[in-house]
Scaffold this active site. Structure first.
Site, PDB file in Angstrom:
ATOM      1  N   GLN A   1      34.091  52.531  12.672  1.00 31.62           N
ATOM      2  CA  GLN A   1      34.838  52.989  13.841  1.00 31.62           C
ATOM      3  C   GLN A   1      35.360  51.750  14.578  1.00 31.62           C
ATOM      4  O   GLN A   1      34.623  51.084  15.305  1.00 31.62           O
ATOM      5  CB  GLN A   1      33.941  53.822  14.743  1.00 31.62           C
ATOM      6  CG  GLN A   1      33.241  54.974  14.013  1.00 31.62           C
ATOM      7  CD  GLN A   1      34.194  56.077  13.608  1.00 31.62           C
ATOM      8  OE1 GLN A   1      34.740  56.805  14.441  1.00 31.62           O
ATOM      9  NE2 GLN A   1      34.408  56.220  12.300  1.00 31.62           N
TER      10      GLN A   1
ATOM     11  N   GLY B   1      33.698  63.301  21.453  1.00 37.82           N
ATOM     12  CA  GLY B   1      33.766  62.701  20.133  1.00 37.82           C
ATOM     13  C   GLY B   1      34.869  61.674  19.991  1.00 37.82           C
ATOM     14  O   GLY B   1      35.695  61.459  20.891  1.00 37.82           O
ATOM     15  N   HIS B   2      34.900  61.047  18.817  1.00 41.57           N
ATOM     16  CA  HIS B   2      35.845  59.949  18.590  1.00 41.57           C
ATOM     17  C   HIS B   2      37.282  60.422  18.597  1.00 41.57           C
ATOM     18  O   HIS B   2      37.601  61.534  18.199  1.00 41.57           O
ATOM     19  CB  HIS B   2      35.513  59.190  17.300  1.00 41.57           C
ATOM     20  CG  HIS B   2      35.550  60.001  16.053  1.00 41.57           C
ATOM     21  ND1 HIS B   2      35.346  59.463  14.808  1.00 41.57           N
ATOM     22  CD2 HIS B   2      35.763  61.321  15.835  1.00 41.57           C
ATOM     23  CE1 HIS B   2      35.442  60.400  13.892  1.00 41.57           C
ATOM     24  NE2 HIS B   2      35.693  61.529  14.503  1.00 41.57           N
ATOM     25  N   ASN B   3      38.133  59.549  19.100  1.00 46.29           N
ATOM     26  CA  ASN B   3      39.579  59.766  19.153  1.00 46.29           C
ATOM     27  C   ASN B   3      40.011  60.870  20.112  1.00 46.29           C
ATOM     28  O   ASN B   3      41.181  61.278  20.101  1.00 46.29           O
ATOM     29  CB  ASN B   3      40.155  60.061  17.760  1.00 46.29           C
ATOM     30  CG  ASN B   3      39.965  58.905  16.801  1.00 46.29           C
ATOM     31  OD1 ASN B   3      39.103  58.959  15.921  1.00 46.29           O
ATOM     32  ND2 ASN B   3      40.730  57.845  16.965  1.00 46.29           N
TER      33      ASN B   3
END
Length: 362
Positions: free
Chosen positions: A216, A257-259
């Site tokens: 990531q 969460g990511h993004n």
């Protein structure tokens, strides 16, 4: 720590609220009320001499009418509903938003104590970290190389500020917060204890019934005036940054969460969960325990009820709800038994409809 200011006149308090709100929250004090001495703020039921109380919900008009506070803050509409055309025999303050008035008044009467600037000798500051001379760094803090702690920042005990992290001015980091490398925190942010900002997003590529970790390489970036609750986690992006917009308020135990891209002035209540790549528009409100499936967009201004699940994009702003409210145990299981039979009932209904059509043709 908070501290209580010395008593002030009601006029002084009103003027300071006007100033603090950038002249957007104006107030009108009833005749001869400006010189009244205000010591504290109290509820409608407990307020007494020297207190100011506020009516933010019209269903408590009866309590407001009986309130013994030195001054009562309310809207013109509520004043008319309680006293009609007759002038109240008490001091009242008329404003368009008593709840916001109350929030500003609390900030003024009970201000956050400004700690003494300086770096505690028990903190660990790596070479290359830059800490403004007006900032406060408490014992046990670790600040990695390349990190920047801006003017008037506060970093509470045992927090970890990762490599290359930037903290904007007047940002307050409470004890035991971890901010991973490369994240950028805006000005006047508040991050409460136990929060983790910038941990790896949950990214794995399946291969032969195993999972290959996807590095990531994005970060987390927050705008100005963001507040992040205790034990909330915001994952870093896989390739691009996870972003939190200006003025957004995030409760305790929220997972982002990511993004994800969270817009401006969004409110996420406790236990809300955003799966990766969710895009939340400006001014969205999400009730406690709501969940978003990920890779979806939510239109600006939408309201998501507590416990609701959002499986796909919401294109039109509205009030969305979908979780069954609490009900008596037996009633719930009766409904659940019907839900389990819905596929069978659907087939039966389809069969009956076909028979009716056949009879009509005959």
């Amino acid at each position: 720590m908070i501290q209580q200011t010395a008593p002030m006149t009601l006029l002084e308090l009103v003027d300071r609220i006007k100033e603090k709100s950038n002249d957007t929250l104006l107030s009108t004090i009833s005749a001869n009320g400006g010189k009244a001495e205000i010591k504290s703020i109290a509820s409608l039921e407990t307020a007494g001499h020297g207190d100011v109380a506020f009516l933010a919900n019209s269903k408590y008009r009866d309590a407001a009418g009986a309130c013994k506070a030195t001054a009562l803050v309310l809207t013109e509409e509520d004043k008319q509903a309680i006293w009609g055309e007759k002038e109240p025999e008490r001091i009242v303050v008329i404003t368009r938003n008593p709840y916001a008035w109350f929030a500003y008044a609390l900030q003024i009467i009970f201000p956050q104590e400004q700690p003494e600037p300086g770096v505690d000798t028990r903190a660990v500051v790596e070479d290359g970290a830059v800490i403004d001379s007006t900032a406060t760094v408490e014992a046990g803090v670790v600040i990695r190389k390349g990190a920047q702690v801006g003017p008037y920042c506060f970093v509470g005990a045992n927090s970890v500020i990762g490599e290359g992290v930037v903290l904007g001015e007047h940002t307050r980091i409470y004890p035991n917060v971890t901010i991973y490398y490369g994240c950028r925190i805006g000005r006047r942010n508040i991050i409460h204890s136990g929060a983790v900002i910038g941990a790896d997003g949950f990214g794995f590529a399946p291969l032969d019934r195993q999972y290959v970790k996807i590095p990531q390489i994005g970060a987390v970036e927050t705008g100005d005036d963001v507040e992040i609750g205790a034990n909330t986690c915001i994952d870093r992006g896989a390739l691009q940054n996870t972003t939190i917009g200006q003025g957004t308020k995030i409760d305790d135990l929220v997972m982002i969460g990511h993004n994800c891209q969270v817009g401006k002035n969004v409110v996420l209540s406790g236990r809300t969960g955003l799966a990766g790549s969710t895009i939340i528009g400006d001014n969205v409100q999400a009730g406690g325990g709501s969940g978003f499936a990920g890779h979806l967009k939510v239109a600006a201004g939408s309201i998501i009820g507590g416990g609701a699940g959002v499986p796909s994009s919401i294109e039109k702003p509205d009030y969305y709800a979908g979780y069954m409210p609490a009900m008596p145990h037996r009633e719930f299981y009766n409904i659940l038994s019907v839900i389990k039979r819905l596929p069978e009932m659907r087939r039966q209904l389809k069969h009956l409809a076909e028979k009716v059509d056949s009879l009509k043709k005959e």
